[in-house]
Design a protein around this motif. Structure first.
Motif, PDB file in Angstrom:
ATOM      1  N   UNK A   5       0.847  -1.183   0.069  1.00  0.00           N
ATOM      2  CA  UNK A   5       0.087   0.013  -0.106  1.00  0.00           C
ATOM      3  C   UNK A   5       0.886   1.252   0.199  1.00  0.00           C
ATOM      4  N   UNK A   6       0.790   2.178  -0.941  1.00  0.00           N
ATOM      5  CA  UNK A   6       1.445   3.332  -1.244  1.00  0.00           C
ATOM      6  C   UNK A   6       0.794   4.536  -1.571  1.00  0.00           C
ATOM      7  N   UNK A   7       1.646   5.552  -1.443  1.00  0.00           N
ATOM      8  CA  UNK A   7       0.807   6.873  -2.073  1.00  0.00           C
ATOM      9  C   UNK A   7       1.487   7.628  -3.059  1.00  0.00           C
ATOM     10  N   UNK A   8       1.292   8.176  -3.671  1.00  0.00           N
ATOM     11  CA  UNK A   8       1.967   9.196  -4.851  1.00  0.00           C
ATOM     12  C   UNK A   8       1.102  10.303  -4.979  1.00  0.00           C
ATOM     13  N   UNK A   9       1.660  11.544  -5.540  1.00  0.00           N
ATOM     14  CA  UNK A   9       0.524  12.698  -6.060  1.00  0.00           C
ATOM     15  C   UNK A   9      -0.392  12.238  -7.009  1.00  0.00           C
ATOM     16  N   UNK A  10      -1.171  13.243  -7.017  1.00  0.00           N
ATOM     17  CA  UNK A  10      -2.568  12.763  -7.810  1.00  0.00           C
ATOM     18  C   UNK A  10      -2.321  12.713  -9.171  1.00  0.00           C
ATOM     19  N   UNK A  11      -3.304  12.037 -10.042  1.00  0.00           N
ATOM     20  CA  UNK A  11      -3.289  11.961 -11.367  1.00  0.00           C
ATOM     21  C   UNK A  11      -4.673  12.228 -11.842  1.00  0.00           C
ATOM     22  N   UNK A  12      -4.866  13.453 -12.605  1.00  0.00           N
ATOM     23  CA  UNK A  12      -6.020  13.841 -13.047  1.00  0.00           C
ATOM     24  C   UNK A  12      -5.803  13.974 -14.653  1.00  0.00           C
ATOM     25  N   UNK A  13      -6.353  13.463 -15.774  1.00  0.00           N
ATOM     26  CA  UNK A  13      -6.150  13.859 -16.982  1.00  0.00           C
ATOM     27  C   UNK A  13      -6.682  15.001 -17.478  1.00  0.00           C
ATOM     28  N   UNK A  14      -7.361  15.919 -16.666  1.00  0.00           N
ATOM     29  CA  UNK A  14      -8.168  16.947 -17.078  1.00  0.00           C
ATOM     30  C   UNK A  14      -7.086  18.167 -16.658  1.00  0.00           C
ATOM     31  N   UNK A  15      -6.183  17.944 -15.641  1.00  0.00           N
ATOM     32  CA  UNK A  15      -5.103  18.991 -15.400  1.00  0.00           C
ATOM     33  C   UNK A  15      -3.885  18.370 -15.823  1.00  0.00           C
ATOM     34  N   UNK A  16      -3.773  17.201 -16.187  1.00  0.00           N
ATOM     35  CA  UNK A  16      -2.047  16.778 -16.323  1.00  0.00           C
ATOM     36  C   UNK A  16      -2.196  16.296 -17.750  1.00  0.00           C
ATOM     37  N   UNK A  17      -1.054  16.361 -18.581  1.00  0.00           N
ATOM     38  CA  UNK A  17      -0.750  15.643 -19.937  1.00  0.00           C
ATOM     39  C   UNK A  17      -0.206  14.267 -19.466  1.00  0.00           C
TER      40      UNK A  17
END
Length: 282
Positions: free
Chosen positions: A26-38
């Motif tokens: 179980x781990x965490x990373x920064x968010x991924x949102x294709x509306x705001x990131x390429x």
């Protein structure tokens, strides 16, 4: 082994499940949102934050749920970003489907999100059967953190709350009318800014006007969303999200008033997603 991801715009939680259903990582990373990131930006985040944590695990497939993952072209960007490091099947779904799978599993029900924003759907145990558009915090998002914060600011500035409470609110957050307008109308992510005032509501829930503010916002969510689904009163009403979790006593009172059947109320969907995949993989 499969990977499950639950992603918002700021944080992504990743879980790896072994063949027997055991939680291996179980781990965490920064968010991924294709509306705001390429696609490139998401791939770089995976390379820097995720790959070093799970590179040694034999992952056979990923199931990714996230904000902004409601359209095929956006979902394909997430899929390719993950596959640039793991050439395995990747299934991408919306955060609303995460709520449905987590809360309802393989049973029919109404799944709701009450966090920074709000959303809901009627789920038949396999797919979303109906959905009322949330419309965002200006036109909709009833019951969300953003709308609760918006109502709190409006009521304070228009003298709808006790003067002492308004003064405490202004001093706690060092607010001025100019700073509020700047954040809401000119700076990015006004919804997050407004939702940031929800802890003040929680701390002062014993003040009657504050309680009524929260109660009526939840009432609007139920009337304008949940009660618009076909045979809505025949299903359990489930909730996920920090607002639902921390204000669940008020939420349950609203459900009772409308003679609705409360289901699960969870802070986050991941534990339910783990249970869902352990069940469907048998």
């Amino acid at each position: 082994m499969i990977g499950i991801a639950d992603s918002g715009s700021t944080k992504t939680e990743w879980c790896l499940l072994g063949e027997t259903g055991k939680l291996e990582c179980r781990c965490f990373t920064p968010g991924m949102n294709p509306y705001f990131q390429t696609e490139k930006e998401m791939a770089e985040m995976i390379q820097q934050s995720l790959y070093p944590q799970i590179a040694d695990y034999p992952i056979e497939a990923f199931y990714f749920y996230g904000a902004g993952c409601a359209y095929p072209e956006k979902n394909a960007c997430v899929e390719r970003a993950i596959q640039s490091y793991w050439p395995v099947p990747v299934e991408v779904n919306s955060d609303l489907m995460a709520a449905a799978h987590s809360l309802c599993g393989t049973e029919a029900g109404i799944a709701c999100i009450l966090g920074t924003g709000s959303n809901s759907c009627l789920y038949d145990g396999k797919k979303v059967k109906e959905q009322i558009s949330p419309l965002g915090f200006i036109l909709g998002d009833e019951g969300s953190g953003a709308v609760l914060g918006r109502k709190l600011i409006g009521d304070c500035l228009k003298r709808q709350l006790p003067a002492s409470l308004c003064q405490e609110f202004i001093e706690t957050y060092q607010l001025t009318p100019a700073s509020i307008l700047e954040h809401v109308y000119k700076k990015p992510f006004p919804n997050r800014y407004l939702a940031g005032f929800v802890p003040f509501l929680k701390e002062h829930l014993d003040v009657e006007p504050v309680y009524q503010l929260v109660y009526h916002s939840f009432e609007e969510f139920i009337c304008r969303n949940v009660m618009q689904y076909t045979d809505y009163n025949q299903y359990p009403i489930h909730f996920v999200g920090s607002v639902a979790f921390y204000f669940q006593s008020v939420l349950r009172e609203v459900l009772q008033q409308y003679e609705l059947r409360p289901g699960k109320i969870e802070k986050a969907p991941m534990n339910g997603l783990v249970m869902y995949y352990n069940k469907v993989r048998r």
